[in-house]
Write a protein that holds these residues in place. Structure first.
Motif, PDB file in Angstrom:
ATOM      1  N   PHE A 270      18.545 -66.706 -38.346  1.00 13.14           N
ATOM      2  CA  PHE A 270      17.094 -66.513 -38.442  1.00 13.14           C
ATOM      3  C   PHE A 270      16.708 -65.044 -38.286  1.00 13.14           C
ATOM      4  O   PHE A 270      15.672 -64.610 -38.782  1.00 13.14           O
ATOM      5  CB  PHE A 270      16.410 -67.363 -37.364  1.00 13.14           C
ATOM      6  N   ALA A 271      17.535 -64.282 -37.564  1.00 12.52           N
ATOM      7  CA  ALA A 271      17.329 -62.842 -37.353  1.00 12.52           C
ATOM      8  C   ALA A 271      16.003 -62.519 -36.682  1.00 12.52           C
ATOM      9  O   ALA A 271      15.230 -61.685 -37.174  1.00 12.52           O
ATOM     10  CB  ALA A 271      17.463 -62.081 -38.665  1.00 12.52           C
ATOM     11  N   PRO A 272      15.727 -63.135 -35.522  1.00 11.12           N
ATOM     12  CA  PRO A 272      14.499 -62.788 -34.802  1.00 11.12           C
ATOM     13  C   PRO A 272      14.667 -61.453 -34.082  1.00 11.12           C
ATOM     14  O   PRO A 272      15.790 -60.953 -33.922  1.00 11.12           O
ATOM     15  CB  PRO A 272      14.368 -63.924 -33.798  1.00 11.12           C
ATOM     16  N   THR A 273      13.553 -60.906 -33.629  1.00 11.92           N
ATOM     17  CA  THR A 273      13.608 -59.663 -32.849  1.00 11.92           C
ATOM     18  C   THR A 273      13.101 -59.856 -31.428  1.00 11.92           C
ATOM     19  O   THR A 273      13.031 -58.890 -30.670  1.00 11.92           O
ATOM     20  CB  THR A 273      12.806 -58.553 -33.548  1.00 11.92           C
ATOM     21  N   ALA A 274      12.750 -61.073 -31.055  1.00 11.39           N
ATOM     22  CA  ALA A 274      12.336 -61.369 -29.676  1.00 11.39           C
ATOM     23  C   ALA A 274      12.597 -62.834 -29.387  1.00 11.39           C
ATOM     24  O   ALA A 274      12.615 -63.677 -30.301  1.00 11.39           O
ATOM     25  CB  ALA A 274      10.864 -61.021 -29.452  1.00 11.39           C
ATOM     26  N   LEU A 275      12.779 -63.136 -28.108  1.00  9.99           N
ATOM     27  CA  LEU A 275      13.177 -64.475 -27.665  1.00  9.99           C
ATOM     28  C   LEU A 275      12.307 -64.947 -26.507  1.00  9.99           C
ATOM     29  O   LEU A 275      12.051 -64.199 -25.563  1.00  9.99           O
ATOM     30  CB  LEU A 275      14.647 -64.445 -27.211  1.00  9.99           C
ATOM     31  N   VAL A 276      11.859 -66.197 -26.595  1.00  8.45           N
ATOM     32  CA  VAL A 276      11.262 -66.905 -25.462  1.00  8.45           C
ATOM     33  C   VAL A 276      12.214 -68.026 -25.080  1.00  8.45           C
ATOM     34  O   VAL A 276      12.638 -68.804 -25.945  1.00  8.45           O
ATOM     35  CB  VAL A 276       9.878 -67.485 -25.803  1.00  8.45           C
ATOM     36  N   VAL A 277      12.561 -68.103 -23.811  1.00 11.57           N
ATOM     37  CA  VAL A 277      13.385 -69.201 -23.312  1.00 11.57           C
ATOM     38  C   VAL A 277      12.491 -70.148 -22.531  1.00 11.57           C
ATOM     39  O   VAL A 277      11.865 -69.747 -21.538  1.00 11.57           O
ATOM     40  CB  VAL A 277      14.521 -68.692 -22.404  1.00 11.57           C
ATOM     41  N   ALA A 278      12.379 -71.380 -22.992  1.00  8.10           N
ATOM     42  CA  ALA A 278      11.697 -72.423 -22.234  1.00  8.10           C
ATOM     43  C   ALA A 278      12.707 -72.944 -21.217  1.00  8.10           C
ATOM     44  O   ALA A 278      13.539 -73.800 -21.514  1.00  8.10           O
ATOM     45  CB  ALA A 278      11.211 -73.532 -23.167  1.00  8.10           C
ATOM     46  N   LEU A 279      12.640 -72.369 -20.017  1.00  3.62           N
ATOM     47  CA  LEU A 279      13.713 -72.524 -19.038  1.00  3.62           C
ATOM     48  C   LEU A 279      13.489 -73.741 -18.153  1.00  3.62           C
ATOM     49  O   LEU A 279      12.880 -73.666 -17.083  1.00  3.62           O
ATOM     50  CB  LEU A 279      13.819 -71.255 -18.179  1.00  3.62           C
ATOM     51  N   GLY A 280      13.990 -74.873 -18.614  1.00  9.01           N
ATOM     52  CA  GLY A 280      14.043 -76.033 -17.734  1.00  9.01           C
ATOM     53  C   GLY A 280      15.318 -75.989 -16.914  1.00  9.01           C
ATOM     54  O   GLY A 280      16.377 -75.636 -17.428  1.00  9.01           O
ATOM     55  N   LEU A 281      15.202 -76.346 -15.650  1.00  9.05           N
ATOM     56  CA  LEU A 281      16.380 -76.453 -14.786  1.00  9.05           C
ATOM     57  C   LEU A 281      16.691 -77.912 -14.465  1.00  9.05           C
ATOM     58  O   LEU A 281      17.486 -78.205 -13.574  1.00  9.05           O
ATOM     59  CB  LEU A 281      16.143 -75.669 -13.494  1.00  9.05           C
ATOM     60  N   ASP A 282      16.073 -78.822 -15.212  1.00  6.70           N
ATOM     61  CA  ASP A 282      16.229 -80.244 -14.930  1.00  6.70           C
ATOM     62  C   ASP A 282      17.421 -80.879 -15.643  1.00  6.70           C
ATOM     63  O   ASP A 282      17.596 -82.091 -15.583  1.00  6.70           O
ATOM     64  CB  ASP A 282      14.942 -81.007 -15.238  1.00  6.70           C
ATOM     65  N   ALA A 283      18.246 -80.062 -16.304  1.00  4.07           N
ATOM     66  CA  ALA A 283      19.541 -80.574 -16.772  1.00  4.07           C
ATOM     67  C   ALA A 283      20.549 -80.633 -15.632  1.00  4.07           C
ATOM     68  O   ALA A 283      21.691 -81.046 -15.824  1.00  4.07           O
ATOM     69  CB  ALA A 283      20.082 -79.698 -17.897  1.00  4.07           C
ATOM     70  N   SER A 284      20.108 -80.253 -14.436  1.00  2.00           N
ATOM     71  CA  SER A 284      20.977 -80.227 -13.263  1.00  2.00           C
ATOM     72  C   SER A 284      21.501 -81.618 -12.897  1.00  2.00           C
ATOM     73  O   SER A 284      20.791 -82.621 -13.008  1.00  2.00           O
ATOM     74  CB  SER A 284      20.200 -79.661 -12.070  1.00  2.00           C
ATOM     75  N   GLU A 285      22.713 -81.644 -12.414  1.00  6.28           N
ATOM     76  CA  GLU A 285      23.302 -82.891 -11.938  1.00  6.28           C
ATOM     77  C   GLU A 285      22.543 -83.459 -10.745  1.00  6.28           C
ATOM     78  O   GLU A 285      22.660 -84.642 -10.427  1.00  6.28           O
ATOM     79  CB  GLU A 285      24.760 -82.653 -11.549  1.00  6.28           C
TER      80      GLU A 285
END
Length: 341
Positions: A270-285
């Motif tokens: 896709f060659a983007p120049t910026a990133l947003v991470v939707a940071l969920g931590l609920d994949a935790s065991e």
């Protein structure tokens, strides 16, 4: 890495949560932020107060009718006789062609996708503060920071352009991405929450300028159930700009990192120049709502994989609920990012 935070989120303190026909207190409690703050302290991150940006950034993502509804909902609700302590819809029209309602009960059903987004006296203020946190982090990246973490509460990735759902009222990750679009032509949102980012997908589904990628538990038997499948690739001009990677229940560290590698290839194309991470931590065991089994060390590996994308990055807090390991998982994620950067 700097972290943006405000305690104004505390005005939103929901109580109602319906689980398999049983009413329980929601897991989206103000205490979540306290545990995340402990994770920031342990990682020696500097806290930054947000700037108030007003309606502008929110209006780039959400409809005028929806913003008016959220802003005035509680005042309208309290004009009803025998109103309850929280606003919870007793019907959802599912957008079968009809008329936009004028009564508050009708508007509540129109603008909420489920019962997991109760509105209280302080919800509007808390949700606005959360968007300001996200936009401040995005602005800091636009101003030259390599990466900034936004401790957003309430979360946002289940919120559509004009509907709340799944603890979410305004889509913080989408709003951050739109703010980055002020200078970046192509932006990617990488959602690593255990639940599919259905609201984010819906907002950008027909757009070619924002790539949405979501790694999540298989929605066949998990929220949001009807969105998040691998065949959903976007529509119209946005065809090919949406990637869903549903994972089998119980997937652990290695399986998750394999999914990250697939996401990385699509992002590179896709060659983007910026990133947003939707940071969920609920994949935790250890997460109370989790369906995946990512360890604390695994979150460090996820953070490192995000860093290796090499893009200016805004990390927006999404899910991650009350467990003793929540703060440690945040410390590990941000630490893994910093070590790999």
């Amino acid at each position: 890495m700097k972290a943006v935070y405000t305690d104004k989120h505390r005005s939103h303190d929901p109580q109602f949560f319906l689980v398999r026909g049983q009413v329980r207190r929601t897991t989206e409690q103000p205490e979540r932020a306290d545990r995340l703050l402990k994770g920031l302290k342990d990682g020696n991150h500097t806290l930054v107060a947000p700037t108030e940006f007003g309606q502008g950034p929110r209006a780039r993502v959400h409809s005028p009718e929806y913003l008016r509804f959220l802003e005035g909902a509680w005042d309208e609700w309290t004009q009803l006789p025998d109103y309850g302590p929280e606003m919870i819809a007793n019907f959802h029209p599912n957008r079968v062609p009809g008329n936009y309602p004028t009564h508050i009960i009708g508007k509540l059903g129109w603008h909420t996708a489920d019962t997991a987004c109760p509105i209280g006296v302080g919800t509007w203020a808390g949700a606005c503060a959360s968007t300001d946190v996200a936009v401040t982090a995005a602005q800091m990246v636009l101003d030259g920071e390599d990466a900034v973490y936004a401790l957003c509460r309430p979360p946002g990735h289940h919120a559509y352009r004009d509907m709340a759902g799944g603890f979410c009222f305004m889509n913080n990750s989408a709003i951050a991405a739109e703010h980055l679009r002020l200078k970046h032509e192509r932006v990617v949102i990488l959602d690593v929450d255990v639940h599919h980012g259905n609201g984010t997908q819906g907002i950008f589904y027909e757009r070619p300028d924002v790539l949405t990628v979501s790694i999540h538990a298989d929605p066949v038997g998990y929220y949001p159930f009807v969105w998040g499948y691998a065949h959903e690739r976007g529509e119209g001009n946005g065809l090919g700009a949406n990637l869903n990677i549903p994972l089998p229940m119980g997937t652990g560290d290695d399986g998750y990192i394999e999914a990250m590698a697939i996401a990385e290839k699509t992002i590179a194309s896709f060659a983007p120049t910026a990133l947003v991470v939707a940071l969920g931590l609920d994949a935790s065991e250890h997460d109370p709502l989790a369906a995946l089994k990512v360890t604390t060390a695994g979150f460090g590996r996820i953070g490192a994989a995000i860093a290796r994308l090499g893009l200016p990055t805004v990390l927006v807090q999404e899910g991650g609920y009350l467990s003793d390991i929540l703060g440690a998982n945040l410390t590990a994620t941000l630490g893994g990012f910093e070590a790999a950067r």
